[in-house]
Design an enzyme around this catalytic site. Structure first.
Site, PDB file in Angstrom:
ATOM      1  N   LYS A 104       1.675  -3.377   6.758  1.00  0.00           N
ATOM      2  CA  LYS A 104       2.211  -3.449   5.390  1.00  0.00           C
ATOM      3  C   LYS A 104       3.715  -3.172   5.390  1.00  0.00           C
ATOM      4  O   LYS A 104       4.489  -3.840   4.688  1.00  0.00           O
ATOM      5  CB  LYS A 104       1.486  -2.451   4.486  1.00  0.00           C
ATOM      6  CG  LYS A 104       0.018  -2.770   4.236  1.00  0.00           C
ATOM      7  CD  LYS A 104      -0.167  -4.096   3.529  1.00  0.00           C
ATOM      8  CE  LYS A 104      -1.629  -4.331   3.153  1.00  0.00           C
ATOM      9  NZ  LYS A 104      -1.838  -5.661   2.519  1.00  0.00           N
ATOM     10  N   TYR A 114      -2.668  -0.391  10.440  1.00  0.00           N
ATOM     11  CA  TYR A 114      -2.804  -1.022   9.128  1.00  0.00           C
ATOM     12  C   TYR A 114      -1.555  -0.780   8.280  1.00  0.00           C
ATOM     13  O   TYR A 114      -0.958  -1.708   7.735  1.00  0.00           O
ATOM     14  CB  TYR A 114      -4.041  -0.495   8.391  1.00  0.00           C
ATOM     15  CG  TYR A 114      -4.011  -0.789   6.914  1.00  0.00           C
ATOM     16  CD1 TYR A 114      -4.196  -2.089   6.445  1.00  0.00           C
ATOM     17  CD2 TYR A 114      -3.753   0.214   5.979  1.00  0.00           C
ATOM     18  CE1 TYR A 114      -4.137  -2.371   5.090  1.00  0.00           C
ATOM     19  CE2 TYR A 114      -3.688  -0.061   4.630  1.00  0.00           C
ATOM     20  CZ  TYR A 114      -3.882  -1.356   4.183  1.00  0.00           C
ATOM     21  OH  TYR A 114      -3.804  -1.631   2.848  1.00  0.00           O
ATOM     22  N   SER A 153       0.837  -1.199   0.000  1.00  0.00           N
ATOM     23  CA  SER A 153       0.000   0.000   0.000  1.00  0.00           C
ATOM     24  C   SER A 153       0.869   1.244   0.000  1.00  0.00           C
ATOM     25  O   SER A 153       1.994   1.234   0.532  1.00  0.00           O
ATOM     26  CB  SER A 153      -0.884  -0.010   1.255  1.00  0.00           C
ATOM     27  OG  SER A 153      -1.479   1.240   1.474  1.00  0.00           O
TER      28      SER A 153
END
Length: 337
Positions: free
Chosen positions: A152, A148, A124
């Site tokens: 990643k 989040y 991402s």
């Protein structure tokens, strides 16, 4: 050649499976259906006219994962499965760390055991943190502003370390910017649970009458209209990027990160006005306070993907808006309808 797609029933996954099937790959989909619907699988088969196998399994289920790798002779894995809501990750960080990190570690261990060492990983643009310069390229320093994004970032490091430990791995890490739009058929698209976290599904839900108006977070940024600018990419272009990345890892050992974006920034109001114009609709909105941590401008440099993957985004903002509305108008309640 059989490809395992984890998270293949989701928004990005379903579109990636369409592109894989249309490029002649055999596909097996694994998805726990926590944030997706079985109906998307049926519609991918309808769109492509091709059959493929689906398995309801969680990556935290090590035994189920082992069984899957015993059943099929996988050539490579496209790994899209994971929890993805930024706000939710702040509220329940341990669930995000456990699911995203442990699930991916399980997957890589089982892949190694079965000598499957070609991986396309869904990363991402959140790994770039809060950048003040644009366009953003893959050499920029990395950081994360929420759990989040941190998962990643940590997984990218894990995959780097995995390759250092064993140079037979072939890994492409795809840093998505802001996927929007839907398949041209209007049969598959973004299907958020509850209140949408992303801008486009919120706009389409206002357009269909499910929401009263759009909230625009700030109009006093140093941009052409005062609203935040981001890099929006058509979901089909993004899906095609996965096929190109797969073709890359088929031939090249190592680990490489690639931005998937258009290289063009559009503001929130650009999106609203284009959506209104191409679909002949009015989207009511109100400007409210900025969100903490938001920056004025963020868009990609896709030059590395253009050079090394021979991939380039082709569809413009009007097509993204047109296809988003076709999906929403044909499916007012998403897959639940």
């Amino acid at each position: 050649m059989t490809i395992l797609v984890t998270g293949g029933a989701g928004y990005i996954g379903s579109h990636a499976v369409v592109e894989l099937l249309e490029n002649g790959y055999d596909v097996v989909v694994l998805d726990n259906l926590a944030n997706s619907q079985m109906k998307s699988i049926h519609r991918v088969k309808e769109i492509t006219g091709k059959e493929f196998q689906f398995h309801s399994c969680d990556l935290l289920d090590r035994a189920g994962l082992e069984n899957l790798f015993k059943m099929y002779d996988f050539e490579a894995v496209i790994h899209l499965a994971g929890l993805k809501a930024v706000g939710e990750s702040v509220s329940i960080p341990l669930k995000y760390y456990h699911s995203n990190l442990t699930g991916t570690i399980n997957l890589c261990e089982v892949m190694a055991k079965h000598n499957v060492k070609k991986l396309v990983f869904s990363s991402s643009a959140t790994v770039y943190g809060l950048q003040e310069r644009n366009p953003i390229d893959e050499t920029f320093p990395l950081s994360a502003t929420n759990p989040y994004g941190q998962t990643k970032l940590m997984l990218e490091q894990i995959l780097q370390d995995l390759y250092v430990s064993n140079n037979s791995w072939h890994i492409a890490m795809l840093r998505y910017f802001n996927p929007i739009g839907a398949h041209k058929s209007g049969r598959i698209g973004e299907n958020p649970n509850g209140i949408p976290n992303n801008l486009m599904p919120y706009i389409t839900q206002v357009a269909i009458g499910k929401r009263d108006k759009l909230s625009v977070f700030g109009d006093d940024y140093e941009t052409h209209d005062g609203t935040g600018v981001r890099d929006y990419i058509h979901i089909t272009d993004l899906a095609k990027g996965h096929v190109k990345a797969l073709q890359y890892v088929e031939k090249n050992a190592g680990v490489e990160a690639f931005n998937l974006g258009t290289g063009t920034g559009y503001s929130v109001l650009d999106l609203v006005k284009t959506f209104s114009k191409v679909n002949n609709l009015t989207i009511p909105y109100e400007v409210i306070d900025r969100r903490p941590g938001d920056i004025a401008v963020s868009y990609a440099s896709p030059a590395k993907a253009e050079k090394m993957l021979e991939w380039r985004a082709e569809q413009d903002l009007a097509e993204m808006c047109r296809d988003s509305w076709r999906w929403q108008s044909n499916n007012p309640d998403g897959y639940a309808g």
